[in-house]
Design a protein around this motif. Structure first.
Motif, PDB file in Angstrom:
ATOM      1  N   GLN A   1     158.565 107.770   7.080  1.00  0.00           N
ATOM      2  CA  GLN A   1     158.538 107.997   8.520  1.00  0.00           C
ATOM      3  C   GLN A   1     159.592 109.026   8.916  1.00  0.00           C
ATOM      4  N   LEU A   2     160.765 108.960   8.262  1.00  0.00           N
ATOM      5  CA  LEU A   2     161.829 109.913   8.557  1.00  0.00           C
ATOM      6  C   LEU A   2     161.454 111.312   8.084  1.00  0.00           C
ATOM      7  N   ALA A   3     160.818 111.413   6.930  1.00  0.00           N
ATOM      8  CA  ALA A   3     160.493 112.722   6.372  1.00  0.00           C
ATOM      9  C   ALA A   3     159.354 113.405   7.118  1.00  0.00           C
ATOM     10  N   THR A   4     158.316 112.642   7.477  1.00  0.00           N
ATOM     11  CA  THR A   4     157.126 113.261   8.057  1.00  0.00           C
ATOM     12  C   THR A   4     157.315 113.689   9.508  1.00  0.00           C
ATOM     13  N   ARG A   5     158.389 113.273  10.174  1.00  0.00           N
ATOM     14  CA  ARG A   5     158.582 113.682  11.568  1.00  0.00           C
ATOM     15  C   ARG A   5     158.880 115.179  11.690  1.00  0.00           C
ATOM     16  N   TYR A   6     159.243 115.831  10.591  1.00  0.00           N
ATOM     17  CA  TYR A   6     159.586 117.259  10.643  1.00  0.00           C
ATOM     18  C   TYR A   6     158.405 118.158  10.312  1.00  0.00           C
ATOM     19  N   LEU A   7     157.258 117.576  10.036  1.00  0.00           N
ATOM     20  CA  LEU A   7     156.119 118.373   9.598  1.00  0.00           C
ATOM     21  C   LEU A   7     155.415 119.039  10.775  1.00  0.00           C
ATOM     22  N   LEU A   8     154.776 120.146  10.497  1.00  0.00           N
ATOM     23  CA  LEU A   8     154.055 120.911  11.506  1.00  0.00           C
ATOM     24  C   LEU A   8     152.893 120.074  12.045  1.00  0.00           C
ATOM     25  N   CYS A   9     152.829 119.942  13.362  1.00  0.00           N
ATOM     26  CA  CYS A   9     151.810 119.087  13.979  1.00  0.00           C
ATOM     27  C   CYS A   9     150.401 119.568  13.683  1.00  0.00           C
ATOM     28  N   SER A  10     150.192 120.872  13.665  1.00  0.00           N
ATOM     29  CA  SER A  10     148.846 121.388  13.404  1.00  0.00           C
ATOM     30  C   SER A  10     148.387 121.046  11.991  1.00  0.00           C
ATOM     31  N   ASP A  11     149.299 121.085  11.025  1.00  0.00           N
ATOM     32  CA  ASP A  11     148.942 120.708   9.656  1.00  0.00           C
ATOM     33  C   ASP A  11     148.556 119.236   9.579  1.00  0.00           C
TER      34      ASP A  11
END
Length: 415
Positions: free
Chosen positions: A196-206
């Motif tokens: 949950q901590l790692a995926t919050r930084y991912l590009l929303c469109s991806d």
């Protein structure tokens, strides 16, 4: 003009020059870092996870769901007793809702119960615990391929008879439904389990692209317009979760920009006697405060905390670093520190290369901090300019008032 006045003028010009350079560099770094800190490519996470940047698609999701329901049907077909309990204990939720044993039965349901049951059956494996939390899924959901290591999430392989921990494989590699296990020579990295901590930084469109593929696999009867609405809703929710911290991270650079404009304008004689220098000074004070607060906001994002949970393992050998050298056979092991901290600079092939996801995250995090320091230095320069301009204007006004009073007094004396 006195020599001291000339020196003060040169100093103000020097401060203006340095402040402008620091400000341009600082706000550029901050805007770029703030804009990308929460927009890291999903492919970077997948490359760190499995060595491949391929993202999950409809085909891989269908294979994944079929594998889960095949295992589920096998377990539910067993008579009640130890054998069935052991089969269902591969992971929590596998045998939930036994009234829907197969995927064919699942496909007969309406969208809401269908989504709920599917999330219950396969969600734990993907770190998804309710139908509205897929944005916090782990790399098993986002990434098509899997790491060829001793994986701890193996719901589709039978649990070994000598294994005391349910769901953990001892002597074989977990299968990768819908994708491929990374091959020898394809490096991947150890990652933390706090997805949950790692995926919050991912590009929303991806993330929205992958979620649309997931919806397409679950609801194949929906047309493209329906899937587009699902995608838009998911992406909007993703951006909403990032909005508040985005305002904090960009407020400092915006105020600093206006401070610089007002401060430079105050150096001109026609503007010096206006409220512009005072406004620039007040904006500068607020900008310094907000910039410092943005550092605190940056720590709230967890980026620094996430990076600190990875270890730099270069220079350490076994037993301080576990699995640091080339693993035996075709099965690879991800290097970790003796305390379980994943190595950020050592991959499964024993090569010293940085985890691409952590490297990208660290670059933006460090870029924002570096830009903030330059911005604060620029603000101090601007504050010094504004303070001196205000002093000069005040002295000129006082001198003018004094000369005017003296002239009036002399006129009275002549009368």
């Amino acid at each position: 003009m006195a020599l001291g006045d000339k020196c003060q003028g040169y100093i103000r010009m020097l401060l203006a020059f340095l402040g402008t350079i620091f400000l341009l560099a600082g706000i550029a770094l901050q805007f770029v870092a703030a804009g990308n800190l929460y927009g890291i490519r999903l492919g970077s996470l997948c490359k760190a996870h499995s060595g491949s940047e391929e993202l999950s698609d409809r085909t891989s999701f269908n294979a994944f769901i079929d594998a889960a329901f095949t295992k589920r049907a096998q377990c539910l077909a067993l008579p009640l007793g130890d054998a069935r309990t052991k089969c269902c204990s591969v992971y929590f939720g596998l045998c939930a809702r036994p009234d829907v044993p197969t995927r064919a039965d699942l496909d007969k349901l309406d969208p809401i119960p269908k989504m709920e049951i599917l999330t219950t059956v396969v969600g734990v494996f993907m770190s998804v615990y309710d139908p509205s939390s897929y944005d916090r899924a782990n790399p098993e959901f986002w990434c098509k391929n899997c790491p060829n290591d001793w994986r701890k999430n193996c719901p589709f392989d039978p649990v070994d008879s000598d294994n005391t921990t349910s769901g953990v494989q001892v002597d074989k590699v977990c299968d990768c439904p819908g994708g491929q296990l990374s091959k020898t020579g394809v490096p991947f990295w150890a990652t933390i389990t706090d997805n949950q901590l790692a995926t919050r930084y991912l590009l929303c469109s991806d993330k929205a692209d992958v979620y649309e593929e997931w919806a397409n696999a679950i609801f194949p009867e929906w047309d493209q317009a329906d899937l587009s609405q699902v995608r838009q809703r998911f992406e909007a929710k993703c951006w909403q979760g990032k909005g508040s911290i985005g305002y904090i991270l960009t407020a400092g650079p915006v105020l600093a920009t206006f401070t610089g404009l007002f401060s430079i304008a105050g150096l001109f004689k026609r503007v010096a006697n206006t409220p512009v220098p005072v406004i620039g000074f007040n904006l500068g004070m607020v900008a310094v405060a907000v910039s410092l607060v943005s550092f605190w906001g940056l720590s709230l994002t967890g980026a620094s905390g996430l990076i600190s949970r990875y270890a730099v393992c270069k220079g350490y050998e076994s037993p301080v670093v576990v699995n640091g050298s080339k693993a035996a056979g075709t099965v690879r092991h991800t290097p970790e520190l003796y305390n379980g901290a994943p190595c950020a600079d050592l991959n499964s092939e024993g090569q010293y290369a940085y985890n691409p996801f952590i490297s990208e995250l660290g670059s933006y995090n460090g870029g924002y901090v570096s830009g903030g320091i330059l911005t604060i230095l620029a603000l101090f320069c601007m504050l010094a300019i504004n303070a001196k301009v205000s002093d000069v204007v005040m002295e000129a006004k006082l001198a003018g008032d004094s000369n005017g009073n003296r002239a009036k007094q002399e006129a009275l004396d002549d009368d």
